[in-house]
Write an enzyme that holds these catalytic residues in place. Sequence first.
Site, PDB file in Angstrom:
ATOM      1  N   GLY A 139       0.964  -1.095  -0.528  1.00 43.88           N
ATOM      2  CA  GLY A 139      -0.037  -0.197  -0.021  1.00 43.88           C
ATOM      3  C   GLY A 139       1.087   1.414   0.062  1.00 43.88           C
ATOM      4  O   GLY A 139       1.382   1.747   0.704  1.00 43.88           O
TER       5      GLY A 139
ATOM      6  N   VAL B 238      -1.959  -2.041   9.121  1.00 47.79           N
ATOM      7  CA  VAL B 238      -2.400  -1.195   9.759  1.00 47.79           C
ATOM      8  C   VAL B 238      -3.632  -0.849   9.414  1.00 47.79           C
ATOM      9  O   VAL B 238      -4.611  -0.243   9.663  1.00 47.79           O
ATOM     10  CB  VAL B 238      -1.455  -0.204   8.782  1.00 47.79           C
ATOM     11  CG1 VAL B 238      -1.872   1.136   9.395  1.00 47.79           C
ATOM     12  CG2 VAL B 238       0.021  -0.195   9.804  1.00 47.79           C
TER      13      VAL B 238
ATOM     14  N   ARG C 258      -1.889  10.305  20.480  1.00 47.23           N
ATOM     15  CA  ARG C 258      -3.322  11.027  20.353  1.00 47.23           C
ATOM     16  C   ARG C 258      -2.704  11.988  22.249  1.00 47.23           C
ATOM     17  O   ARG C 258      -3.527  13.067  22.123  1.00 47.23           O
ATOM     18  CB  ARG C 258      -3.855  10.885  20.158  1.00 47.23           C
ATOM     19  CG  ARG C 258      -4.309  10.851  18.449  1.00 47.23           C
ATOM     20  CD  ARG C 258      -5.363   9.776  17.837  1.00 47.23           C
ATOM     21  NE  ARG C 258      -5.520  10.013  15.694  1.00 47.23           N
ATOM     22  CZ  ARG C 258      -5.658   9.698  15.629  1.00 47.23           C
ATOM     23  NH1 ARG C 258      -6.642   8.235  15.668  1.00 47.23           N
ATOM     24  NH2 ARG C 258      -5.764   9.387  14.023  1.00 47.23           N
TER      25      ARG C 258
ATOM     26  N   HIS D 197      -8.463  -1.187  18.512  1.00 43.90           N
ATOM     27  CA  HIS D 197      -8.476   0.205  17.513  1.00 43.90           C
ATOM     28  C   HIS D 197     -10.476   1.089  17.327  1.00 43.90           C
ATOM     29  O   HIS D 197     -10.635   0.685  16.500  1.00 43.90           O
ATOM     30  CB  HIS D 197      -7.352  -0.267  16.795  1.00 43.90           C
ATOM     31  CG  HIS D 197      -7.170   1.956  16.344  1.00 43.90           C
ATOM     32  ND1 HIS D 197      -7.006   2.667  16.770  1.00 43.90           N
ATOM     33  CD2 HIS D 197      -7.444   1.843  14.799  1.00 43.90           C
ATOM     34  CE1 HIS D 197      -6.826   3.172  15.605  1.00 43.90           C
ATOM     35  NE2 HIS D 197      -7.295   3.429  13.857  1.00 43.90           N
TER      36      HIS D 197
HETATM   37  O1  TXD Z   1      -4.581   2.869  13.662  1.00 45.48           O
HETATM   38  C1  TXD Z   1      -4.379   2.167  12.128  1.00 45.48           C
HETATM   39  N1  TXD Z   1      -4.970   1.129  12.463  1.00 45.48           N
HETATM   40  C2  TXD Z   1      -4.762   3.631  11.077  1.00 45.48           C
HETATM   41  C3  TXD Z   1      -5.489   2.678   9.924  1.00 45.48           C
HETATM   42  C4  TXD Z   1      -4.298   4.865  11.574  1.00 45.48           C
HETATM   43  C5  TXD Z   1      -4.973   5.802  10.222  1.00 45.48           C
HETATM   44  C6  TXD Z   1      -5.224   4.789   8.756  1.00 45.48           C
HETATM   45  N2  TXD Z   1      -6.131   3.188   9.455  1.00 45.48           N
HETATM   46  C7  TXD Z   1      -6.527   2.407   8.168  1.00 45.48           C
HETATM   47  O2  TXD Z   1      -4.925   2.056   6.843  1.00 45.48           O
HETATM   48  C8  TXD Z   1      -7.147   3.194   6.379  1.00 45.48           C
HETATM   49  O3  TXD Z   1      -8.542   2.796   7.430  1.00 45.48           O
HETATM   50  C9  TXD Z   1      -6.732   2.630   5.323  1.00 45.48           C
HETATM   51  O4  TXD Z   1      -7.453   1.201   6.136  1.00 45.48           O
HETATM   52  C10 TXD Z   1      -5.501   2.183   5.619  1.00 45.48           C
HETATM   53  C11 TXD Z   1      -4.706   3.084   4.982  1.00 45.48           C
HETATM   54  O5  TXD Z   1      -5.049   4.469   4.782  1.00 45.48           O
HETATM   55  P1  TXD Z   1      -4.260   4.884   3.585  1.00 45.48           P
HETATM   56  O6  TXD Z   1      -4.666   6.027   4.338  1.00 45.48           O
HETATM   57  O7  TXD Z   1      -2.724   5.784   3.473  1.00 45.48           O
HETATM   58  O8  TXD Z   1      -5.310   5.333   2.695  1.00 45.48           O
HETATM   59  P2  TXD Z   1      -5.320   5.322   1.468  1.00 45.48           P
HETATM   60  O9  TXD Z   1      -4.352   6.428   0.512  1.00 45.48           O
HETATM   61  O10 TXD Z   1      -6.629   5.106   0.320  1.00 45.48           O
HETATM   62  O11 TXD Z   1      -3.601   4.186   0.928  1.00 45.48           O
HETATM   63  C12 TXD Z   1      -3.957   3.070   0.409  1.00 45.48           C
HETATM   64  C13 TXD Z   1      -3.778   2.138  -0.693  1.00 45.48           C
HETATM   65  C14 TXD Z   1      -4.062   2.812  -2.020  1.00 45.48           C
HETATM   66  O12 TXD Z   1      -3.206   3.077  -2.668  1.00 45.48           O
HETATM   67  C15 TXD Z   1      -4.515   1.585  -2.898  1.00 45.48           C
HETATM   68  O13 TXD Z   1      -3.982   1.445  -4.225  1.00 45.48           O
HETATM   69  C16 TXD Z   1      -4.078   0.419  -2.184  1.00 45.48           C
HETATM   70  O14 TXD Z   1      -3.077   0.901  -0.533  1.00 45.48           O
HETATM   71  N3  TXD Z   1      -4.437  -0.732  -2.334  1.00 45.48           N
HETATM   72  C17 TXD Z   1      -3.366  -1.993  -2.092  1.00 45.48           C
HETATM   73  N4  TXD Z   1      -2.372  -2.472  -2.411  1.00 45.48           N
HETATM   74  C18 TXD Z   1      -1.424  -3.582  -2.555  1.00 45.48           C
HETATM   75  N5  TXD Z   1      -2.638  -4.420  -2.724  1.00 45.48           N
HETATM   76  C19 TXD Z   1      -3.541  -4.542  -2.607  1.00 45.48           C
HETATM   77  N6  TXD Z   1      -4.500  -5.534  -3.132  1.00 45.48           N
HETATM   78  C20 TXD Z   1      -4.328  -3.252  -2.308  1.00 45.48           C
HETATM   79  N7  TXD Z   1      -5.973  -2.838  -2.976  1.00 45.48           N
HETATM   80  C21 TXD Z   1      -5.515  -0.749  -2.384  1.00 45.48           C
END
Ligand code: TXD
Length: 307
Positions: A3, A113, A146, A170
């Site tokens: 990701g 995450v 936080r 969480h």
């Molecule tokens: O405390 C925590 N655990 C969290 C969790 C804090 C912040 C964000 N949190 C979660 O992390 C959020 O709810 C999301 O489920 C993830 C990722 O958050 P982000 O803000 O980075 O989301 P983005 O910017 O949309 O990025 C997700 C990327 C995006 O580029 C997609 O194209 C990619 O994931 N994606 C994949 N990559 C690889 N393989 C697969 N299958 C795939 N599907 C989507």
Amino acid sequence: MIGAGNVGATAGQKIAERDIADEVVFVDVVEGLPQGRALDMMESAPVEGFNTKVSGSNDYASISDSDIIVVTAGLARKPGMTRSDLLDKNAAIISSIAENIRKYAPRSFVIVVTNPMDIMTYLLFRKTGFPKNRVVGMAGVLDTSRFRTFVSMELGVYPSQVTAFVLGGHGPSMVPIVSNSSVAGVPLTQLLSTEKIEGIVKRTRMGGDEIVNLLKTGSAFYAPASSIYEMVASVALNERRILPCSAYIDGEYGIRGIFTGVPVVLGKSGVERIVEISISSEESAALKASAEAVRKDVELLTEHKFL
Ligand code: TXD
């Protein structure tokens, strides 16, 4: 870094800039995204002064023999969406990622995450078949950070002097352990009134939503990325920090068979042990209730045929 979105890219950048890895590899499904982010970061190396190689790919084979894998792939929450709404969409993504990790990086340590994080961590643990010391979820460091931030803002003190633990799942049931929080060793209860502390606890529980509501088109990523960095560094440098992580619990704190936030020692073998700190009876009851909320969501994985 699986990701290369906001959280993955920002965490990868910190790891590269602080030169704690030989190589950072981004994998994402969007063509050009991981490659573009990686090249952009590499082009900052001469100015930032780091030596870490950064690359990007759409092919999971490029994670071959990675030591540490951070999974941030999936959808992020939009305003009004709960973490559980994300379950079905992200469970499908995590299942396929788990297969690839098993295939290409069978000896890795994995930090999950993606939300709903405690559930996705459990799913990845089951799908990889990895031992429990090699799979954790990240949220406790963030939720604790936080809480520490809000305390430091209230008291006007240096943020890193505030120590605390936020445990449990969480989500809104998370449990800030007020009885163990202090500022430079002074118990928090001696520095702030009960009302002020309650306000900080409430704001911490809603910390993610506060950012989602401000950003409108995504969720938090700077503090999540810093939290990921701290966990990666503790393993990569064998720092053996005590950090609140979502770990597989086998009887500790009276909880069994799920992943939820507890203090663990993170070192080169991953989760070296869960640390059982003494907490008040109210905090213990809240931790068990939070674990039950996680367990209900884990049951959805079976109902929805992901397990
Ligand atoms: O405390 C925590 N655990 C969290 C969790 C804090 C912040 C964000 N949190 C979660 O992390 C959020 O709810 C999301 O489920 C993830 C990722 O958050 P982000 O803000 O980075 O989301 P983005 O910017 O949309 O990025 C997700 C990327 C995006 O580029 C997609 O194209 C990619 O994931 N994606 C994949 N990559 C690889 N393989 C697969 N299958 C795939 N599907 C989507």
